[in-house]
Design a protein around this motif. Sequence first.
Motif, mmCIF file in Angstrom:
data_model
loop_
_atom_site.group_PDB
_atom_site.id
_atom_site.type_symbol
_atom_site.label_atom_id
_atom_site.label_comp_id
_atom_site.label_asym_id
_atom_site.label_seq_id
_atom_site.Cartn_x
_atom_site.Cartn_y
_atom_site.Cartn_z
ATOM 1 N N ALA A 59 0.865 -1.184 0.000
ATOM 2 C CA ALA A 59 0.000 0.000 0.000
ATOM 3 C C ALA A 59 0.895 1.226 0.000
ATOM 4 O O ALA A 59 1.778 1.355 0.851
ATOM 5 N N ARG A 60 0.675 2.103 -0.978
ATOM 6 C CA ARG A 60 1.465 3.331 -1.091
ATOM 7 C C ARG A 60 0.508 4.516 -1.198
ATOM 8 O O ARG A 60 -0.701 4.376 -1.260
ATOM 9 N N GLY A 61 1.078 5.724 -1.199
ATOM 10 C CA GLY A 61 0.255 6.935 -1.248
ATOM 11 C C GLY A 61 -0.392 7.258 0.080
ATOM 12 O O GLY A 61 -1.457 7.887 0.131
ATOM 13 N N LEU A 62 0.274 6.832 1.172
ATOM 14 C CA LEU A 62 -0.319 6.967 2.499
ATOM 15 C C LEU A 62 0.415 7.985 3.367
ATOM 16 O O LEU A 62 0.410 7.885 4.590
ATOM 17 N N ALA A 63 1.036 8.977 2.760
ATOM 18 C CA ALA A 63 1.825 9.942 3.537
ATOM 19 C C ALA A 63 1.003 10.604 4.626
ATOM 20 O O ALA A 63 1.538 10.973 5.690
ATOM 21 N N GLU A 64 -0.308 10.745 4.420
ATOM 22 C CA GLU A 64 -1.175 11.367 5.427
ATOM 23 C C GLU A 64 -1.126 10.611 6.750
ATOM 24 O O GLU A 64 -1.330 11.190 7.827
ATOM 25 N N LEU A 65 -0.844 9.298 6.695
ATOM 26 C CA LEU A 65 -0.802 8.515 7.928
ATOM 27 C C LEU A 65 0.345 8.929 8.848
ATOM 28 O O LEU A 65 0.331 8.609 10.033
ATOM 29 N N ARG A 66 1.319 9.640 8.306
ATOM 30 C CA ARG A 66 2.439 10.096 9.136
ATOM 31 C C ARG A 66 2.006 11.184 10.121
ATOM 32 O O ARG A 66 2.714 11.436 11.103
ATOM 33 N N VAL A 67 0.876 11.847 9.865
ATOM 34 C CA VAL A 67 0.453 12.972 10.708
ATOM 35 C C VAL A 67 -0.938 12.752 11.287
ATOM 36 O O VAL A 67 -1.707 13.675 11.486
ATOM 37 N N LYS A 68 -1.257 11.509 11.567
ATOM 38 C CA LYS A 68 -2.493 11.192 12.280
ATOM 39 C C LYS A 68 -2.214 11.279 13.793
ATOM 40 O O LYS A 68 -1.275 11.941 14.227
ATOM 41 N N GLU A 69 -3.015 10.585 14.592
ATOM 42 C CA GLU A 69 -2.799 10.611 16.041
ATOM 43 C C GLU A 69 -1.370 10.183 16.387
ATOM 44 O O GLU A 69 -0.815 10.577 17.410
ATOM 45 N N SER A 70 -0.812 9.339 15.547
ATOM 46 C CA SER A 70 0.606 8.973 15.622
ATOM 47 C C SER A 70 1.109 8.897 14.187
ATOM 48 O O SER A 70 0.353 9.088 13.236
ATOM 49 N N ASP A 71 2.392 8.614 14.025
ATOM 50 C CA ASP A 71 2.907 8.248 12.702
ATOM 51 C C ASP A 71 2.509 6.790 12.495
ATOM 52 O O ASP A 71 3.199 5.864 12.935
ATOM 53 N N ARG A 72 1.363 6.589 11.857
ATOM 54 C CA ARG A 72 0.797 5.242 11.802
ATOM 55 C C ARG A 72 1.622 4.297 10.925
ATOM 56 O O ARG A 72 1.593 3.076 11.140
ATOM 57 N N ILE A 73 2.327 4.811 9.953
ATOM 58 C CA ILE A 73 3.187 3.946 9.149
ATOM 59 C C ILE A 73 4.316 3.400 10.020
ATOM 60 O O ILE A 73 4.553 2.189 10.080
ATOM 61 N N ALA A 74 5.015 4.279 10.725
ATOM 62 C CA ALA A 74 6.132 3.852 11.560
ATOM 63 C C ALA A 74 5.660 2.996 12.729
ATOM 64 O O ALA A 74 6.291 1.987 13.070
ATOM 65 N N ALA A 75 4.555 3.381 13.363
ATOM 66 C CA ALA A 75 4.062 2.639 14.530
ATOM 67 C C ALA A 75 3.663 1.221 14.154
ATOM 68 O O ALA A 75 3.974 0.258 14.880
ATOM 69 N N MET A 76 2.980 1.063 13.031
ATOM 70 C CA MET A 76 2.579 -0.281 12.612
ATOM 71 C C MET A 76 3.786 -1.096 12.166
ATOM 72 O O MET A 76 3.864 -2.304 12.450
ATOM 73 N N ALA A 77 4.732 -0.469 11.493
ATOM 74 C CA ALA A 77 5.936 -1.209 11.076
ATOM 75 C C ALA A 77 6.689 -1.720 12.292
ATOM 76 O O ALA A 77 7.093 -2.895 12.350
#
Length: 446
Positions: A347-365
């Motif tokens: 899944a790509r094009g998810l840069a917005e997830l970096r500025v949610k309640e957390s950095d959701r990309i990094a947190a899930m990884a």
Amino acid sequence: MKQSERGDAAQPATFGPGGPLKGRAAVPGDKSISHRALMFAAMAAGRSRIEGLSEGGDVRATAEALGAMGVGIARRLGGWDVDGVGAGALLQPARALDMGNSGTSTRLLMGLVATHPIAATFIGDESLCRRPMDRVIAPLSRLGADVAASAGGRLPLTLRGLSGAVATEFRLAVASAQVKSALLLAGLNASGTTRVIEPVPTRDHTERMLKAFGADIETGAMEDGERLVSLKGEAELTPRIVAVPADPSSAAFLIVAALIVPGSEIRLDGVGVNPTRIGLFETLRAMGADLTFENPRDLGGEPVADIIVRHSPLEAVDVPPEVVPAMIDEFPIFFVAAAFARGESRARGLAELRVKESDRIAAMARGLRAIGAKVEEAEDGLAIEGSGGDPLPGGATVASELDHRIAMSFAVAGLHCRQPLTVDDMTPVETSFPGFTATLRALAAA
């Protein structure tokens, strides 16, 4: 005892393998619709009734802020009565508006205040104060609102609204239902017609509900897939009865839990299936999920259905870019589903997830690696090599990052790990799904 950033004692919880999930579960009212129902009822002159309102912390923040600006909101006989003041009639709040952890409350209420002759200071918890508000600040400033924000366009900030604002046209550079909704809320009390052009369609709860409250609003497709929303200002909204469907974003966690735990079969009644919100459900079906809608019907202008889901072997998938807006909030739990699929999901094009309640990309990884999944992190997404349906090792403590969706995602993942995992703090879940842990465990014990 460890303290969360909200000042509450952290509540770690352990989730491990057990029996299959069985039975029927209640899902909280849709959070997105609940915020809007309160705000539009506030802008109608007279009493509205809201049934099924989400009672998580995020929606409470919206209700308390509206109350501080003169709107009467009270729980009566299992529902909520809202005594609206009408567009343009919000009062000067005597205190700062505490948004807790709710970005939706903040951005939408900023839009509402922008065309009222009042000043409001918005504060929030440490997590919310890290989230940038520039995407709302810039267009609202064009309307004449005066915004004094902290460094980086963050909270705390003070917004001074403008009486007599003149509507204008906004072309959104990034598709965002929150920004679109903030501008339409501002447009309710502006003279002329507010026009919002979004690059791709986003969730349309605002448009549907404004029409139900009697606003003069039109939508239409433009060239190159753009979508135009036009709202006639100086609106006179009519009080009404609102029924809030069950939240598909909350339902998603129970659905994925049933899909990954062998032998599971659950039913979730009255879930919202708005086409702009079911990207995850469509993606799960593409992965082979046994997920069906029964008894489709209309609830207050929103499509709903009963969802039946059974354990299914899942196949990896590449999420198409056009589906991303319709599942942007569900990617954390999608990543969990992908971790148990056969093959590599991307899944790509998810840069917005970096500025949610957390950095959701990094947190899930980080969390998925900690429990044994194979994950490759990119700037705007993840690639996950699934287990083919086998349990993951588990056995780790995972940080929720004060993010309700991260906490719930790893609670679900723990149900199909060889060793239990611990989520370091489940208190953030109260913002959206009070009773989530009890609901999950009741299904496993059925």
